[in-house]
Design a protein around this motif. Structure first.
Motif, PDB file in Angstrom:
ATOM      1  N   PRO A  29       0.805  -1.226   0.000  1.00  0.00           N
ATOM      2  CA  PRO A  29       0.000   0.000   0.000  1.00  0.00           C
ATOM      3  C   PRO A  29       0.839   1.278   0.000  1.00  0.00           C
ATOM      4  CG  PRO A  29      -0.921  -1.579   1.541  1.00  0.00           C
ATOM      5  CD  PRO A  29       0.393  -2.142   1.087  1.00  0.00           C
ATOM      6  N   LEU A  30       1.948   1.289   0.713  1.00  0.00           N
ATOM      7  CA  LEU A  30       2.803   2.471   0.734  1.00  0.00           C
ATOM      8  C   LEU A  30       3.416   2.730  -0.641  1.00  0.00           C
ATOM      9  CD1 LEU A  30       4.547   2.067   4.202  1.00  0.00           C
ATOM     10  CD2 LEU A  30       3.280   4.093   3.454  1.00  0.00           C
ATOM     11  N   LEU A  31       3.872   1.672  -1.298  1.00  0.00           N
ATOM     12  CA  LEU A  31       4.427   1.846  -2.636  1.00  0.00           C
ATOM     13  C   LEU A  31       3.353   2.333  -3.599  1.00  0.00           C
ATOM     14  CD1 LEU A  31       6.555   1.740  -4.791  1.00  0.00           C
ATOM     15  CD2 LEU A  31       6.297  -0.761  -4.897  1.00  0.00           C
ATOM     16  N   ARG A  32       2.173   1.750  -3.532  1.00  0.00           N
ATOM     17  CA  ARG A  32       1.099   2.170  -4.430  1.00  0.00           C
ATOM     18  C   ARG A  32       0.725   3.638  -4.178  1.00  0.00           C
ATOM     19  NH1 ARG A  32      -1.973  -2.065  -3.926  1.00  0.00           N
ATOM     20  NH2 ARG A  32      -1.233  -3.050  -5.842  1.00  0.00           N
ATOM     21  N   PHE A  33       0.665   4.032  -2.916  1.00  0.00           N
ATOM     22  CA  PHE A  33       0.373   5.417  -2.546  1.00  0.00           C
ATOM     23  C   PHE A  33       1.392   6.371  -3.180  1.00  0.00           C
ATOM     24  CE2 PHE A  33       1.580   8.887   0.346  1.00  0.00           C
ATOM     25  CZ  PHE A  33       0.378   9.554   0.527  1.00  0.00           C
ATOM     26  N   CYS A  34       2.662   6.002  -3.113  1.00  0.00           N
ATOM     27  CA  CYS A  34       3.713   6.854  -3.682  1.00  0.00           C
ATOM     28  C   CYS A  34       3.629   6.905  -5.207  1.00  0.00           C
ATOM     29  CB  CYS A  34       5.084   6.353  -3.241  1.00  0.00           C
ATOM     30  SG  CYS A  34       5.428   6.596  -1.480  1.00  0.00           S
ATOM     31  N   LEU A  35       3.387   5.767  -5.823  1.00  0.00           N
ATOM     32  CA  LEU A  35       3.292   5.732  -7.284  1.00  0.00           C
ATOM     33  C   LEU A  35       2.165   6.633  -7.789  1.00  0.00           C
ATOM     34  CD1 LEU A  35       3.746   1.904  -8.004  1.00  0.00           C
ATOM     35  CD2 LEU A  35       5.455   3.717  -8.220  1.00  0.00           C
ATOM     36  N   TYR A  65       5.669  10.284  -5.792  1.00  0.00           N
ATOM     37  CA  TYR A  65       6.714  10.279  -4.785  1.00  0.00           C
ATOM     38  C   TYR A  65       7.638   9.083  -5.024  1.00  0.00           C
ATOM     39  CZ  TYR A  65       3.092  13.021  -2.313  1.00  0.00           C
ATOM     40  OH  TYR A  65       2.122  13.923  -1.970  1.00  0.00           O
ATOM     41  N   GLU A  66       8.834   9.136  -4.456  1.00  0.00           N
ATOM     42  CA  GLU A  66       9.791   8.043  -4.612  1.00  0.00           C
ATOM     43  C   GLU A  66      10.053   7.414  -3.239  1.00  0.00           C
ATOM     44  OE1 GLU A  66      14.296   7.726  -6.220  1.00  0.00           O
ATOM     45  OE2 GLU A  66      12.868   8.688  -7.573  1.00  0.00           O
ATOM     46  N   PRO A  67       9.538   6.211  -2.993  1.00  0.00           N
ATOM     47  CA  PRO A  67       9.655   5.620  -1.659  1.00  0.00           C
ATOM     48  C   PRO A  67      11.016   4.983  -1.402  1.00  0.00           C
ATOM     49  CG  PRO A  67       8.428   4.157  -3.085  1.00  0.00           C
ATOM     50  CD  PRO A  67       8.725   5.388  -3.899  1.00  0.00           C
ATOM     51  N   ARG A  68      11.392   4.970  -0.125  1.00  0.00           N
ATOM     52  CA  ARG A  68      12.590   4.284   0.360  1.00  0.00           C
ATOM     53  C   ARG A  68      12.184   3.435   1.558  1.00  0.00           C
ATOM     54  NH1 ARG A  68      14.181   6.021  -3.684  1.00  0.00           N
ATOM     55  NH2 ARG A  68      16.065   7.223  -4.183  1.00  0.00           N
ATOM     56  N   PHE A  69      12.324   2.133   1.437  1.00  0.00           N
ATOM     57  CA  PHE A  69      12.064   1.238   2.559  1.00  0.00           C
ATOM     58  C   PHE A  69      13.389   0.965   3.267  1.00  0.00           C
ATOM     59  CE2 PHE A  69       8.473   0.488  -0.263  1.00  0.00           C
ATOM     60  CZ  PHE A  69       7.417   0.550   0.626  1.00  0.00           C
TER      61      PHE A  69
END
Length: 329
Positions: free
Chosen positions: A173-179, A183-187
């Motif tokens: 969900p966090l990746l989908r939210f960023c896409l 935004y560019e996510p970093r885990f």
């Protein structure tokens, strides 16, 4: 240049502007918070800008990241950004924040010369946010992210720490939210930098686990490995690109061999590693009348003593006395 005994050159300076924070994230500090540094021990805005100028003009620093604690709590933040952006050669300038207050400050920071932001967002669920951060501020963080994007502070990077049994189910969900928002996510793997010293390896969600969860929903292909350089994140194209996601395996996939970072704490100490057990005092020397050349020499000597790696896997590893909030990210 800032060269250590292994030939690594430090060009990336992380500057902590304050140890204070308006959240109480469980992986960083206890619910009651910490005893903050007394104001006289903190570097003034003039002292911060003088030391950053020495780093940029004399020692080869090309990137400056302003951190905390929470840097948006520093009253002179916009002023400091403007003064650092005016240095020549001009460093690339960014801020790492929890996003609270960014809705108000994103525009002024962009006008002052800030290039981009990293914002921490570990969950999209309000109840989980309150459980993790011990404050009901998820809406403020989301508003801050949107304001940063609108102000042109791109790429807006989102930092997420996944914790087992708490928010590890939110990777997709966090990746989908960023896409959806550009935004560019970093885990990021959770590191042993909490004030409580309660970190346990078995509780950490590893880089391999993060990638396994993401690849259940998305096709991830490694970006050009040569382009990574000294960056901490391994970058992957999402579904062929151009969207990207980063995974920072600080513990299980250490990148110490290419590290180019050095840190200046809010009270004027140079740290050559997040996990360093020793610091070099620039504040005392500066307030005693040291010249720019003398301060540069002290700084260079501090970096020369950098160890080969963080040593988390060593039998004798000791977690640093300072927590992350007092070191700067």
């Amino acid at each position: 240049m800032l060269v250590d005994s292994f030939g690594r050159v430090a060009t990336d300076l992380r500057v902590s502007l304050t140890d204070r924070c308006n959240l109480r994230c469980s992986y960083c500090m206890p619910p009651e918070g910490l005893e903050w540094l007394p104001k006289p021990e903190l570097l003034t805005a003039d002292e911060i800008c003088r030391l950053v100028a020495i780093g940029v003009e004399r020692l080869g620093i090309t990137e400056v990241r302003l951190t905390g604690g929470e840097p948006l709590l520093r009253r002179e933040l916009v002023e400091i950004v403007g003064r650092v952006a005016a240095l020549r050669p001009r460093p690339h300038l960014s801020v790492t924040s929890n996003g609270i207050g960014l809705a108000r400050l994103a525009g002024p920071l962009a006008e002052a010369g800030l290039d981009r932001v990293n914002v921490s967002l570990d969950t999209l669920d309000r109840e989980t946010f309150v459980r993790l951060a011990r404050r009901d501020r998820l809406g403020d963080v989301l508003a801050g992210l949107a304001a940063a994007e609108a102000a042109g502070l791109r790429p807006v990077k989102v930092n997420a720490v996944l914790m087992r049994g708490v928010n590890d189910h939110e990777a997709v969900p966090l990746l989908r939210f960023c896409l959806e928002r550009g935004y560019e996510p970093r885990f990021i793997e959770q590191m042993p930098l909490d004030a409580q010293h309660g970190w346990r390896r078995e509780d950490m969600v590893t880089a391999d686990e993060i990638l396994a969860r993401l690849t259940e929903e998305f096709a991830l292909t490694p970006d050009d490995p040569a382009a990574r350089g000294s960056a901490p994140a391994e970058i992957f194209l999402v579904d062929g690109g151009p969207a990207r996601v980063g995974v920072i395996g600080s513990v299980t996939r250490p990148f110490c061999g290419a590290c180019d970072r050095v840190r200046l704490t809010a009270d004027g100490q140079i740290r050559n590693c997040l996990f360093a057990t020793e610091e070099s005092d620039l504040r005392g020397a500066m307030r005693a009348g040291a010249s720019d050349g003398e301060l540069a020499a002290r700084w260079a000597a501090a970096v020369r003593g950098k160890r080969a790696g963080h040593g988390i896997d060593d039998e004798g590893f000791l977690q640093p006395a300072r927590p992350m909030s007092a070191i700067g990210g």
